[in-house]
Motif scaffolding. Sequence first.
Motif, PDB file in Angstrom:
ATOM      1  N   ILE A 184     -33.142  50.452  54.858  1.00 18.04           N
ATOM      2  CA  ILE A 184     -33.507  51.416  55.901  1.00 18.04           C
ATOM      3  C   ILE A 184     -34.563  50.802  56.821  1.00 18.04           C
ATOM      4  CG2 ILE A 184     -34.680  53.610  56.319  1.00 18.04           C
ATOM      5  CD1 ILE A 184     -33.269  54.680  53.795  1.00 18.04           C
ATOM      6  N   GLY A 185     -35.575  50.182  56.232  1.00 18.79           N
ATOM      7  CA  GLY A 185     -36.591  49.514  57.049  1.00 18.79           C
ATOM      8  C   GLY A 185     -36.006  48.389  57.875  1.00 18.79           C
TER       9      GLY A 185
ATOM     10  N   VAL B  80     -41.422  53.707  59.030  1.00 20.20           N
ATOM     11  CA  VAL B  80     -40.487  53.730  57.904  1.00 20.20           C
ATOM     12  C   VAL B  80     -40.771  54.943  57.015  1.00 20.20           C
ATOM     13  CG1 VAL B  80     -39.745  52.514  55.808  1.00 20.20           C
ATOM     14  CG2 VAL B  80     -40.085  51.234  57.933  1.00 20.20           C
ATOM     15  N   ILE B  81     -42.036  55.332  56.923  1.00 17.72           N
ATOM     16  CA  ILE B  81     -42.401  56.402  55.992  1.00 17.72           C
ATOM     17  C   ILE B  81     -42.894  57.683  56.665  1.00 17.72           C
ATOM     18  CG2 ILE B  81     -42.928  54.806  54.111  1.00 17.72           C
ATOM     19  CD1 ILE B  81     -45.904  55.189  54.780  1.00 17.72           C
TER      20      ILE B  81
ATOM     21  N   TYR C 100     -42.397  50.264  50.474  1.00 21.91           N
ATOM     22  CA  TYR C 100     -42.183  51.663  50.132  1.00 21.91           C
ATOM     23  C   TYR C 100     -41.289  51.804  48.897  1.00 21.91           C
ATOM     24  CZ  TYR C 100     -40.212  56.343  50.201  1.00 21.91           C
ATOM     25  OH  TYR C 100     -39.777  57.592  49.827  1.00 21.91           O
TER      26      TYR C 100
ATOM     27  N   PRO D 100     -34.504  51.642  50.326  1.00 24.59           N
ATOM     28  CA  PRO D 100     -35.661  51.670  51.239  1.00 24.59           C
ATOM     29  C   PRO D 100     -35.781  50.394  52.080  1.00 24.59           C
ATOM     30  CG  PRO D 100     -36.283  52.589  49.119  1.00 24.59           C
ATOM     31  CD  PRO D 100     -34.891  52.040  48.947  1.00 24.59           C
TER      32      PRO D 100
ATOM     33  N   THR E  24     -35.416  57.355  59.096  1.00 27.39           N
ATOM     34  CA  THR E  24     -35.556  57.222  57.644  1.00 27.39           C
ATOM     35  C   THR E  24     -34.840  58.358  56.913  1.00 27.39           C
ATOM     36  OG1 THR E  24     -37.671  56.087  57.902  1.00 27.39           O
ATOM     37  CG2 THR E  24     -37.193  57.009  55.748  1.00 27.39           C
TER      38      THR E  24
ATOM     39  N   HIS F  17     -27.542  52.686  51.049  1.00 30.32           N
ATOM     40  CA  HIS F  17     -28.924  52.596  51.513  1.00 30.32           C
ATOM     41  C   HIS F  17     -29.877  52.256  50.374  1.00 30.32           C
ATOM     42  CE1 HIS F  17     -29.156  56.677  49.806  1.00 30.32           C
ATOM     43  NE2 HIS F  17     -30.460  56.426  49.708  1.00 30.32           N
TER      44      HIS F  17
ATOM     45  N   GLY G 132     -40.118  48.808  54.479  1.00 30.72           N
ATOM     46  CA  GLY G 132     -39.089  49.332  53.578  1.00 30.72           C
ATOM     47  C   GLY G 132     -39.209  48.788  52.176  1.00 30.72           C
TER      48      GLY G 132
END
Length: 464
Positions: free
Chosen positions: A57-58, A240-241, A370, A54, A43, A52, A367
């Motif tokens: 990225i996920g 992811v976080i 978030y 979120p 992440t 990118h 993702g």
Amino acid sequence: MQQRKASGFDDAMSPQEKRTAMSLAGIYSVRMLGLFMILPVFTLYGAELKGHTPFLIGLAIGIYGLTQAILQIPFGMLSDRIGRKPIILGGLVIFIIGSIVAALSHSIYGVIFGRALQGAGAISSTVMALAADLTRDEHRTKVMGSIGLSIGIAFSVALVAGPILNRWIGVDGIFWVTAVLGLVGMAIAQWMVPTPREHKLHRDTEVVADAFGAVLRDTQLLRLDLGIFMMQFVLTANFVILPLVLTRLTGIERGDSWELYLPVMLIAFIIMVPLIIISEKRRKMKSMFLGAIAVLGLSEILYLFSDRSLAEMIATLLIFFTAFNLLEASLPSLVAKMAPAARKGTAMGVYSTAQFLGIFAGGAAGGAVYGHWGFDGVFLLGAAGVAIWLLLASSMKSPRYLSSYVLHLEEAAAREEAGTAAALARVPGVAEVMVVAEESVAYLKVDRNALDESRLREFSPAST
């Protein structure tokens, strides 16, 4: 024919079976190690890539689960026709190419494509089929267990190795290491794994097309499929976080998170082992299983309401991974206990597909959530998902404590399918029988404590 002792089936694994267990576990573990190592660090790296978001990225974290889910069963069936090793070697080549694509990419889209290629080298079901080809029926469970254990070890090692390698060579370097691990897997497959003399259908370990309908209609098995889907969904969404939570809120440097994961994973494993033993010996698997689901949901709530101090994060991670490890060990065992012996391979194939779909869905949903609702939104999503799982699992039947047993039959006994099945059902300790005449095999579910093996051997070909 398989050799047997006068007093029963041979309890000792042959040198070839030991070599098979070690080499196939090695292939599985190096591949999964490469896939897992980016979890604790990606992440932070993804936020530096072009384009990118979120959600993307996920998606990059979980996309390999989608291609793995789509291709693993077809590749396993294809291996019945063209051989196991060509599929394994070809899958590892695809995996290596995906790792290189991800290593060379400077945009999030390139990494997504590379991760999708990594998953497209879907060799899981083929490795299991090869294990079945190379082992006798009475030792197959041990070999499969060693492969399963290698996955758990690879996951734990990856959480420690990922941050360390990230400090030294960065995430793009981790992808290069992953490509090298793929080459190691190819070397193991080519020179260490024995080559079987023939390929046979093993219904207890392989997917059989005509068994899909029955497996997909079995509500008990579907509950377990939902369970592995949700467990992997929550795990991937959390990762992811978690790298952001640890670095931004607790002050841990991105290369130092291994110092947190190492003791947590070790302690969680130490706690899990006796709980598994107790649940099996005292036949409390359902109670332990439901309790672990509840604890997993509790950990998501603790994440949600903690002040994100380092001490609280360590405690919450320990609770999460203790429950996770317990569930990861329990779910395959429950599938094996609940699936009919002749459909066990198909049941495990569907289960594995649900597992990889959970990884994909967890990454994408984690993702997206978030991006809109922050850390709390992801933890709330996980808690809600686990609550639904707990509700559905609570109506699950208690498992029968039976083992799968494959019995090779005399040709005459196999031809008398109905009569042989009825006779086998009368043997003490036999709870379930399915005779497949064209394979000259009976697939049984038995109570090992009550089984009269001498009666079963009366139906088998004479020793040679």
